[in-house]
Design a protein around this motif. Structure first.
Motif, mmCIF file in Angstrom:
data_model
loop_
_atom_site.group_PDB
_atom_site.id
_atom_site.type_symbol
_atom_site.label_atom_id
_atom_site.label_comp_id
_atom_site.label_asym_id
_atom_site.label_seq_id
_atom_site.Cartn_x
_atom_site.Cartn_y
_atom_site.Cartn_z
ATOM 1 N N LEU A 67 -13.912 -33.251 -3.841
ATOM 2 C CA LEU A 67 -14.086 -32.099 -4.717
ATOM 3 C C LEU A 67 -12.731 -31.794 -5.340
ATOM 4 O O LEU A 67 -11.807 -31.361 -4.657
ATOM 5 N N ILE A 86 -15.360 -25.152 -8.751
ATOM 6 C CA ILE A 86 -16.502 -25.958 -8.319
ATOM 7 C C ILE A 86 -17.393 -25.044 -7.493
ATOM 8 O O ILE A 86 -16.929 -24.403 -6.544
ATOM 9 N N ILE A 88 -20.975 -25.191 -5.357
ATOM 10 C CA ILE A 88 -22.073 -25.956 -4.774
ATOM 11 C C ILE A 88 -23.043 -24.906 -4.247
ATOM 12 O O ILE A 88 -22.723 -24.195 -3.285
ATOM 13 N N ILE A 94 -24.745 -33.806 -1.080
ATOM 14 C CA ILE A 94 -23.808 -34.603 -1.873
ATOM 15 C C ILE A 94 -23.554 -35.890 -1.105
ATOM 16 O O ILE A 94 -23.081 -35.857 0.039
ATOM 17 N N ILE A 100 -16.777 -34.803 -7.359
ATOM 18 C CA ILE A 100 -17.159 -33.613 -8.114
ATOM 19 C C ILE A 100 -15.913 -33.156 -8.865
ATOM 20 O O ILE A 100 -14.897 -32.821 -8.262
ATOM 21 N N VAL A 104 -17.537 -27.827 -12.456
ATOM 22 C CA VAL A 104 -18.912 -28.249 -12.190
ATOM 23 C C VAL A 104 -19.599 -27.289 -11.234
ATOM 24 O O VAL A 104 -19.009 -26.828 -10.258
ATOM 25 N N ILE A 106 -23.205 -27.392 -8.971
ATOM 26 C CA ILE A 106 -24.370 -28.159 -8.527
ATOM 27 C C ILE A 106 -25.409 -27.120 -8.140
ATOM 28 O O ILE A 106 -25.222 -26.336 -7.218
ATOM 29 N N VAL A 118 -19.505 -36.667 -10.877
ATOM 30 C CA VAL A 118 -20.146 -35.527 -11.524
ATOM 31 C C VAL A 118 -19.130 -34.835 -12.423
ATOM 32 O O VAL A 118 -18.198 -34.190 -11.945
#
Length: 186
Positions: A67, A86, A88, A94, A100, A104, A106, A118
Motif C-alpha cells: 500500500l 488509500i 480499504i 486484497i 495499491i 485509491v 477499494i 490498482v
C-alpha cells in the motif's frame, strides 16, 4: 581477530538495515485498521505517510501486498512528491503481491486479484484484476462462476489448516487429493 572483523562488519551493516516495524507502530503513527482484519506476513505499508491509510472491518490482505501513499517519481524534477490517501472499505480481500497506489479507494465487499496494480478506485462489490487493475465482474458474478467448483472439488474443514493444527497425515492426504484440482477450506 575474527570477533573484531565480525563486529566491524555488523556495525557497518547496521547502518543500512532498516529496523523492523510492527503493525502497532503504524497504528501509533496514525494508520487506521478496523476490527477482525487479517494482515498476512510481508504486507508493506508506506511508512513515510502511513497515516493516510484507512482499513475497514473484516479486511484480508494477503502476503506481500503493498500500500503506497506517495509517488516520488517527479521529485528530482519538480521538487514535489505526489501524495494520496488509500481507503480499504469493509469486507475487502486484497490478493498476494497486489500494489495499491496513492489516491485509491477499494469499495466494500470487493476482491483485488493477486499481483494486480490498482491505480484507480474500485467500486463496491467488484472483482478487479490485472495491470492496471480493471473490474472484470461483480462479486456475485464471480461467485456464480465458481460455485460449481465447490460442488465438484474436495472440501476440507478447519483441521486442515495451520490454525487447526493439521497433522502430517492430513497434509499428505490433502496434497494427493489436490494434485490436479483446486480444493476449498470451509
Amino acid at each position: 581477530m575474527m570477533n573484531r572483523i565480525f563486529n566491524f562488519v555488523r556495525a557497518r551493516l547496521k547502518k543500512y538495515i532498516l529496523e523492523e516495524i510492527w503493525l502497532e507502530d503504524y497504528i501509533k503513527m496514525g494508520m487506521k485498521i478496523g476490527e477482525n482484519c487479517s494482515i498476512q506476513p510481508g504486507v508493506i505499508f508506506d511508512y513515510s505517510h502511513c497515516w493516510l491509510i484507512k482499513i475497514g472491518n473484516n479486511v484480508t490482505i494477503a502476503p506481500q501486498a503493498y500500500l503506497l501513499t506517495h509517488d516520488a517519481s517527479t521529485k528530482s524534477i519538480t521538487n514535489y512528491t505526489k501524495l494520496g490517501s488509500i481507503t480499504i472499505e469493509d469486507n475487502v480481500f486484497i490478493g498476494a503481491r497486489a500494489l495499491i497506489m496513492p489516491g485509491v479507494t477499494i469499495g466494500k465487499n470487493s476482491i483485488v486479484g493477486a499481483g494486480s496494480i490498482v491505480t484507480k478506485s474500485i467500486p463496491s462489490d467488484s472483482v478487479a484484476v490485472g495491470n492496471p487493475a480493471k473490474v472484470v465482474a461483480t462479486v456475485q458474478e464471480y461467485l456464480n462462476k465458481t460455485n460449481h467448483l465447490i460442488e465438484k472439488s474436495h472440501t476440507y474443514d478447519h483441521s486442515y489448516t495451520i490454525k487447526g493444527k493439521i497433522s502430517a497425515n492430513n497434509k499428505d492426504k490433502m496434497y494427493q487429493e489436490l494434485m490436479n484440482e483446486m480444493g476449498f477450506v470451509v
